[in-house]
Write a protein that holds these residues in place. Structure first.
Motif, short mmCIF file in Angstrom:
data_model
loop_
_atom_site.label_atom_id
_atom_site.label_comp_id
_atom_site.label_asym_id
_atom_site.label_seq_id
_atom_site.Cartn_x
_atom_site.Cartn_y
_atom_site.Cartn_z
N LYS A 348 1.06 -1.26 -0.36
CA LYS A 348 -0.28 -0.56 0.18
C LYS A 348 0.68 1.39 -0.23
O LYS A 348 0.27 1.97 0.24
CB LYS A 348 -0.67 0.28 1.09
CG LYS A 348 -2.38 -0.88 0.91
CD LYS A 348 -2.97 -0.28 2.22
CE LYS A 348 -4.62 -1.47 1.55
NZ LYS A 348 -5.53 -0.83 2.42
N GLY A 349 1.91 0.77 -0.25
CA GLY A 349 3.33 2.19 -0.33
C GLY A 349 2.76 3.28 -1.07
O GLY A 349 2.96 4.32 -0.69
N TRP A 350 1.92 3.13 -2.18
CA TRP A 350 2.01 3.73 -3.57
C TRP A 350 0.99 4.35 -3.02
O TRP A 350 0.55 6.06 -3.26
CB TRP A 350 1.70 3.26 -4.59
CG TRP A 350 0.72 1.79 -5.02
CD1 TRP A 350 1.02 0.82 -5.02
CD2 TRP A 350 -0.51 2.71 -5.02
NE1 TRP A 350 -0.33 0.52 -4.44
CE2 TRP A 350 -0.86 1.14 -5.34
CE3 TRP A 350 -0.83 3.59 -5.07
CZ2 TRP A 350 -2.18 0.95 -5.11
CZ3 TRP A 350 -2.50 3.29 -5.68
CH2 TRP A 350 -2.92 2.33 -5.97
N GLN A 351 -0.30 4.25 -1.84
CA GLN A 351 -1.53 4.93 -1.65
C GLN A 351 -0.88 6.04 -0.42
O GLN A 351 -1.71 6.78 -0.46
CB GLN A 351 -2.11 4.21 -1.20
CG GLN A 351 -2.91 2.71 -2.42
CD GLN A 351 -3.75 2.03 -1.71
OE1 GLN A 351 -4.58 2.04 -1.53
NE2 GLN A 351 -3.89 0.69 -1.96
N ARG A 352 -0.16 5.64 0.13
CA ARG A 352 0.56 6.49 1.18
C ARG A 352 1.14 7.67 0.74
O ARG A 352 1.39 8.85 1.61
CB ARG A 352 1.64 5.61 2.38
CG ARG A 352 0.22 4.30 2.60
CD ARG A 352 -0.96 5.32 3.63
NE ARG A 352 -1.87 3.75 3.88
CZ ARG A 352 -2.04 3.20 4.27
NH1 ARG A 352 0.04 2.28 5.29
NH2 ARG A 352 -2.88 1.86 5.05
N GLN A 353 2.63 7.26 0.39
CA GLN A 353 3.52 8.08 -0.53
C GLN A 353 3.66 9.19 -1.37
O GLN A 353 3.79 8.32 -2.88
CB GLN A 353 5.01 8.13 0.24
CG GLN A 353 6.23 8.70 0.96
CD GLN A 353 7.43 7.90 0.71
OE1 GLN A 353 7.45 6.99 0.12
NE2 GLN A 353 7.71 9.03 1.56
N ASN A 372 7.86 -2.68 7.88
CA ASN A 372 6.46 -1.99 7.57
C ASN A 372 6.77 -0.80 6.17
O ASN A 372 5.57 -0.16 5.86
CB ASN A 372 6.44 -1.27 8.73
CG ASN A 372 4.31 -0.04 8.57
OD1 ASN A 372 3.89 -1.51 8.45
ND2 ASN A 372 4.05 0.71 8.51
N ALA A 373 7.64 -0.70 5.68
CA ALA A 373 8.34 0.08 4.46
C ALA A 373 7.04 -0.40 3.16
O ALA A 373 6.77 0.73 2.57
CB ALA A 373 9.40 -0.19 3.66
N VAL A 374 6.29 -1.92 2.88
CA VAL A 374 5.73 -2.00 1.98
C VAL A 374 4.37 -1.20 1.70
O VAL A 374 3.69 -1.28 1.23
CB VAL A 374 6.09 -3.62 1.57
CG1 VAL A 374 4.83 -3.81 3.12
CG2 VAL A 374 5.06 -4.23 0.75
N ASN A 375 3.80 -1.59 3.23
CA ASN A 375 2.84 -0.56 3.25
C ASN A 375 2.62 1.41 3.94
O ASN A 375 1.86 1.23 3.63
CB ASN A 375 1.90 -0.91 4.91
CG ASN A 375 1.98 -2.33 4.98
OD1 ASN A 375 1.49 -3.30 3.98
ND2 ASN A 375 2.77 -2.97 5.56
N ALA A 376 3.89 1.84 3.82
CA ALA A 376 4.32 2.86 3.97
C ALA A 376 4.78 3.68 2.93
O ALA A 376 4.57 5.43 2.76
CB ALA A 376 5.01 3.20 5.38
N VAL A 448 -2.55 7.93 -6.57
CA VAL A 448 -3.25 7.23 -7.29
C VAL A 448 -2.95 5.69 -7.91
O VAL A 448 -1.64 6.39 -8.76
CB VAL A 448 -4.29 8.28 -7.88
CG1 VAL A 448 -5.05 8.70 -7.20
CG2 VAL A 448 -3.57 8.56 -9.43
N PRO A 449 -3.64 5.32 -8.73
CA PRO A 449 -2.87 4.51 -9.55
C PRO A 449 -2.61 4.86 -10.68
O PRO A 449 -2.80 5.53 -12.11
CB PRO A 449 -4.25 3.29 -9.71
CG PRO A 449 -4.74 3.38 -8.85
CD PRO A 449 -4.87 4.78 -8.49
N LEU A 450 -1.43 4.20 -11.63
CA LEU A 450 -1.04 4.94 -12.59
C LEU A 450 -1.40 3.62 -13.61
O LEU A 450 -1.33 2.86 -13.34
CB LEU A 450 0.55 4.92 -12.82
CG LEU A 450 1.26 5.80 -11.33
CD1 LEU A 450 2.80 5.19 -11.84
CD2 LEU A 450 0.90 6.66 -12.43
#
Length: 592
Positions: A348-353, A372-376, A448-450
């Motif tokens: 979810k990182g791309w949704q957070r940063q 937790n990097a993958v989520n942040a 947002v999704p690319l």
């Protein structure tokens, strides 16, 4: 004997078995005294590394032997008093980091970057520096590999134009294999430390020469008179660091081709892409660079929001250049591209940063990742490469390409730093003659999704959503594994998925699944026995306390992509794909 030009640095290696390199630095007289410092980070690797912590026993004296007090100003800066004679500063550097970023010394070899060893004398940065290596205590079979120009007047001597150049030439000293080739009329060398017998160095040189020739052609010439690849071979290490006229790489020795092999294995393809990536940086980072990196800002973090341009674009071009050199086919290229995309969209990182924030916070977030990097966080390498891919396809539809952007960047910013802000966006828009404000707002400053799938379809590439291994049967929602035969360790927990909903956390140790003992090696095979909707009982320990969790297994999460040429593409799409992934004219037909 004539006095050496100043400032002068002299290295001796009598204690390399204990991982020490001894340094003596001679400075000209200065009534105001000298401020000395060591960089806190090395260009190309955006993390404060505090190289000064490895300096041992620093003392100073005049040329006649009178002691000079050294006053520390902070952890990496010192002050010498004024003196009417040249000052001599001596110290040792403990070199124990086997990486491309710092220094490593032992009884087998010495490797170092100047940022780990060479003090900066403030006020002398623009002056020529002389370096002398005293190799008298090293084995006669050891040689020196570096791109720093040798000083023919001084045995073991080298000369750098200024301090920035001094710290931008890595050195390898030891026994190694060396091959040479020419690309674009420029001599190149590759040095391999600790290779396996039978490694096909001649083939590697031929293949890398093709990549170098493609890159030189793209930029219409090389910015150097010679280039050096320093390749440290290891069991499983991987990495690279760019320099102006060279690069330092670490790579698994087993993945290099052996004599008699002709196919490009996935491992060897990764090596070729690594070479293409670091070589591309000779233009794009070392010369075209963020304005924030100019004037040696090495005492603390140098923040920029543009790493998506410098590392993201390079991460897109590296695999494309291997294809452009004719070393892999379209299917191999699309497989590599899919791996880049999949690393970018995982978690979810791309949704957070945002991508710009990923660049800005690289110092504390990207380079200091935890479980937790993958989520942040999002990677400016991989999501930046996705942005580069989409820009390339958008521009190609308009009759241009991202390669044209790179050529324009080289012309306008090869000698002048690229400023922060929208300058790069305006340049891309001018190349394509297209308004791209909405795209940049979403891609750089949004979460947002690319939507790359329709673009790829216009180039005859099918993008199929697939489950992320190892979640192809059911989704447990965590990466579990480890080598301990007694337990299976939870390594990563993905937010809002089954393991997280059940309360599991990274670091938990699982000892049983539905009452039966389990370890990391057998975890996935056991989990594959279940189906979505099943409940499983998980027994384990957290900080030594026995715990029990009930996890409702989910359906496979289709969050990864498989890319392949589309069988039902129209003629226009196939033509676009063929042009995008064409082999360069000057390498077509060459023997591999």
């Amino acid at each position: 004997m004539a006095e050496a030009p100043l400032p002068h640095i002299h290295l001796t290696f009598g204690r390399v078995a204990s991982r020490y390199v001894d340094v003596r630095m001679t400075l000209p007289s200065n009534p105001q005294g000298w401020r000395l410092s060591l960089p806190a980070w090395i260009p190309g690797s955006y993390l404060i590394r505090d190289f000064a912590k490895n300096l041992v026993g620093m003392v100073a004296e005049t040329r006649d032997g009178a002691p000079l007090p050294i006053t520390p100003l902070d952890q990496q800066t010192w002050q010498l008093p004024g003196c009417d004679e040249p000052a001599i500063v001596t110290y040792a550097v403990y070199c124990a980091d086997f990486s491309v970023r710092t220094a490593h010394a032992d009884s087998d070899h010495v490797f170092f970057n100047g940022s780990s060893l060479f003090l900066r004398a403030h006020g002398l940065e623009q002056q020529s520096h002389q370096l002398t290596l005293d190799l008298s205590t090293l084995p006669d079979t050891w040689r020196v590999a570096t791109a720093m120009p040798a000083d023919p007047q001084v045995p073991g001597g080298y000369r750098a134009d200024d301090y920035e150049a001094l710290i931008d030439y890595p050195f390898e000293i030891g026994e190694f294999e060396e091959v040479a080739f020419e690309a674009g009329g420029v001599p190149h060398r590759m040095v391999f430390s600790n290779p396996l017998p039978g490694t096909d160095f001649a083939r590697i040189a031929r293949d890398v020469a093709r990549i170098c020739a493609v890159e030189i052609d793209l930029f219409d010439g090389a910015p150097f008179d010679g280039y050096l690849f320093l390749v440290a071979l290891d069991g499983q290490g991987f990495g690279g660091l760019e320099h102006r006229d060279s690069t330092a790489l670490i790579f698994p020795r087993e993945d290099l081709p052996m004599r008699g092999e002709s196919a490009v294995s996935p491992g060897y393809q990764r090596f070729l892409s690594l070479c293409a990536h670091e070589y591309f940086h000779s233009w794009h980072v070392k010369r075209i660079r963020p304005a924030a990196f100019e004037n040696l800002p090495l005492a603390g973090p140098a923040h920029t929001r543009l790493l998506w341009v410098f590392e993201g674009f390079t991460s897109y071009f590296d695999d494309w250049l291997v294809r452009r050199a004719g070393l892999i086919d379209e299917a191999q290229y699309l497989s590599a591209l899919a791996q880049t995309v999949n690393r970018a969209v995982r978690g979810k990182g791309w949704q957070r940063q945002t991508l710009e924030d990923s660049s800005f916070y690289a110092w504390t977030r990207f380079y200091q990742q935890d479980e937790n990097a993958v989520n942040a966080i999002v990677s400016y390498y991989t999501r930046g490469a996705m942005v580069a891919l989409m820009l390339d396809l958008i521009l190609r539809k308009a009759g241009r390409s991202l390669a044209t952007v790179m050529q324009r960047l080289w012309q306008s910013h090869g000698a002048v730093g690229l400023p922060e802000g929208a300058a790069i966006e305006r340049l891309i828009e001018s190349v394509g003659g297209l308004p791209l404000g909405e795209f940049f707002a979403d891609a750089l400053r949004g979460t947002v999704p690319l939507d790359f799938v329709p673009l790829l379809a216009e180039f005859g590439v099918r993008a199929e959503a697939v489950a992320e291994p190892p979640f192809s049967v059911v989704d447990f929602g965590a990466v579990v594994g480890g080598d301990d035969p007694r337990v299976a360790r939870v390594q990563i927990v993905f937010e809002d998925r089954p393991a997280a909903q059940a309360g599991l956390a990274a670091g938990d140790e699982i000892v049983a699944l539905d009452g039966y003992a389990i370890n990391g090696a057998g975890w996935q095979k056991r989990l594959d026995r279940y189906r979505a909707g099943d409940w499983v009982s998980v027994t384990g320990f957290r900080q030594g306390r026995l715990r029990q969790w009930r996890v409702s297994l989910g359906a496979s999460v289709l969050n990864q992509w498989r890319l392949s040429p589309s069988a039902d593409s129209g003629t226009a799409a196939v033509t676009r794909r063929s042009t995008w992934l064409a082999v360069a004219d000057h390498v077509v037909g060459r023997d591999e």
